[in-house]
Design a protein around this motif. Sequence first.
Motif, mmCIF file in Angstrom:
data_model
loop_
_atom_site.group_PDB
_atom_site.id
_atom_site.type_symbol
_atom_site.label_atom_id
_atom_site.label_comp_id
_atom_site.label_asym_id
_atom_site.label_seq_id
_atom_site.Cartn_x
_atom_site.Cartn_y
_atom_site.Cartn_z
ATOM 1 N N HIS A 173 22.346 24.867 -12.969
ATOM 2 C CA HIS A 173 22.677 26.187 -13.498
ATOM 3 C C HIS A 173 23.121 26.066 -14.953
ATOM 4 C CE1 HIS A 173 23.868 30.409 -13.204
ATOM 5 N NE2 HIS A 173 24.992 30.098 -13.821
ATOM 6 N N LEU A 174 22.785 27.052 -15.760
ATOM 7 C CA LEU A 174 23.119 27.026 -17.184
ATOM 8 C C LEU A 174 24.631 27.128 -17.375
ATOM 9 C CD1 LEU A 174 21.755 26.910 -19.968
ATOM 10 C CD2 LEU A 174 21.704 29.415 -19.951
ATOM 11 N N ALA A 175 25.198 26.141 -18.023
ATOM 12 C CA ALA A 175 26.649 26.102 -18.238
ATOM 13 C C ALA A 175 27.038 26.602 -19.621
ATOM 14 C CB ALA A 175 27.171 24.682 -18.039
ATOM 15 N N ARG A 211 21.429 24.128 -25.154
ATOM 16 C CA ARG A 211 21.629 24.656 -23.805
ATOM 17 C C ARG A 211 21.898 23.480 -22.861
ATOM 18 N NH1 ARG A 211 19.203 29.878 -23.804
ATOM 19 N NH2 ARG A 211 18.820 29.861 -21.554
ATOM 20 N N LYS A 212 22.993 23.569 -22.115
ATOM 21 C CA LYS A 212 23.375 22.481 -21.220
ATOM 22 C C LYS A 212 23.582 23.021 -19.809
ATOM 23 C CE LYS A 212 23.861 19.308 -24.519
ATOM 24 N NZ LYS A 212 23.501 20.143 -25.656
ATOM 25 N N SER A 213 23.072 22.268 -18.818
ATOM 26 C CA SER A 213 23.351 22.583 -17.416
ATOM 27 C C SER A 213 24.729 22.029 -17.062
ATOM 28 C CB SER A 213 22.297 21.957 -16.513
ATOM 29 O OG SER A 213 22.433 20.542 -16.502
ATOM 30 N N TRP A 214 25.227 22.400 -15.882
ATOM 31 C CA TRP A 214 26.526 21.887 -15.454
ATOM 32 C C TRP A 214 26.486 20.374 -15.272
ATOM 33 C CZ3 TRP A 214 30.953 24.080 -16.070
ATOM 34 C CH2 TRP A 214 31.035 25.470 -16.110
ATOM 35 N N ALA A 215 25.385 19.831 -14.763
ATOM 36 C CA ALA A 215 25.279 18.380 -14.600
ATOM 37 C C ALA A 215 25.292 17.676 -15.954
ATOM 38 C CB ALA A 215 24.013 18.022 -13.830
#
Length: 519
Positions: free
Chosen positions: A17-19, A26-30
Amino acid sequence: MQLTQTLHSAADTRPDHLATVDGDRRKSWAELRERIARLAGALQALGVEAGDRVAILALNTDRYTEYMFAVWWAGGAVVPMNTRWSAAENVYSLNDSQTTILFVDRHFAAMIGDIRDQAETVSTIIHLEEEDVPEGMLSFEQLIADHDPCPDACRSGEDLAGLFYTGGTTGFPKGVMVPQRALWYNNIALAGMAGFTSDSVYQHTAPMFHMADIACGGAVMMAGGTHIYVPSFEPVSILSAIEANQVTHVLLVPTMLGMMLQHPEFDVTKLRSMTHYLYGASPMPEGLLRHAMALLPEVKFAQAYGQTEMAPLVSILNSVDHVLEGEKAKQIRSAGRPAWGCEVKIIDEQGKPVPRGTVGEIAARSPGNMLGYWKQQKQTASTLVDGWVHTGDGAYQDKDGFLYIVDRMKDMIVSGGENVFSAEVESAISTHPDVAAVAVVGIPSEQWGESVHAIVIPKDNTTPDAQSIISHCKDQIAGYKCPRSIDFRNEPFPLSGAGKVLKRELRAPYWEGQERSVN
């Protein structure tokens, strides 16, 4: 109550999911957790140990969030620095906190020389930008690339989360010691009361050093939503970012909202994605609130009242209480009712509760209570009494529990959402060669709520002018603290029996005809 738990929870349950979104980044939660773990490893390699202070001086950015969580992951405590302060004020807070590592962005490069020369304990400066890292600084991105993740230090509960500097009654900023427990509580209370969910998209519009944005950012972390970043407030870019990122939640202090709505390029259609608007830091003028609610009938409005010493939540005026007509319409002039888990009482000068409807001082206690003021035992003892934070705000509480703030018990001015302690301004003005005595008070301002006003007694045979005094102040304190107007007088100030200047008598003529003594 461990702040990094919110990060682990989101990364474990919604890894893709987009964090965070900051421009093209753009960074995901991981991905966010991996970067934070590596940055924490770098901080430990640089010597950060449990409780060590690590500061930041930067505009809003995704790297601000990464910094905060990396410091906690490494076991340290954050020191977010006010971007509007002068170099002298920032150096004072660095020395007072005994900060060893400072993160900085390019906007504050001009201050680095003074900081290097005068900040006694700062040994390492980390540059937040990807390119053009100045000589003698470390690269933020290179530190992440060069270090392996380290185990989470799992700081929690009463462990120090950060020092948050605010104005001081003695003329010097004071560091509020906020534990992990306090921020954790605020995260969950605000997330629940302000409608944050995993689908929320929150835009960091207010400064990220400010406790209001820290609370909202924490609520997004708790819910596992998405963070959007804009460097600073500018009406057109704010509107464009809301539309481009389909932002649902925004925090704007009332002055920001007014500037946005009055801007010639304001376009209400750009706000179609918004579902929640939060405001705080200073009261909302009723006319502006009614105008905004008419423009945005589908948006849920909520006001939060608090202070840094409560990290910051004390009360909330929820969306259901934003009623414009009928018997309940008076509630929009209030600061709402106590937040979940927060107790409030109105007390007299002896600390005893007063009857409902009687004006006294707001005292509050919750899991959000501060630990105290850093190295300020006397001020801590006078503010944190038997577990209750004495806020310094004069108010009454009605039969339904709503708080109505009518005065300030302590010598503080709230201008454009920023706290200004009169003692700091008086200290700066008093060093002007033509000033014999000075008193600083808050007076009504349509734009800023309150503005800083100085009353000066000149030295004999001198005729200082207002502009020379204002210019003198700008070398010592932040611009928003400097007086916007000055009156000169020759007669002595009115004094109490104990010899203190009676500020209320000086303020009274400016507030004549108004139902309360603060805006």
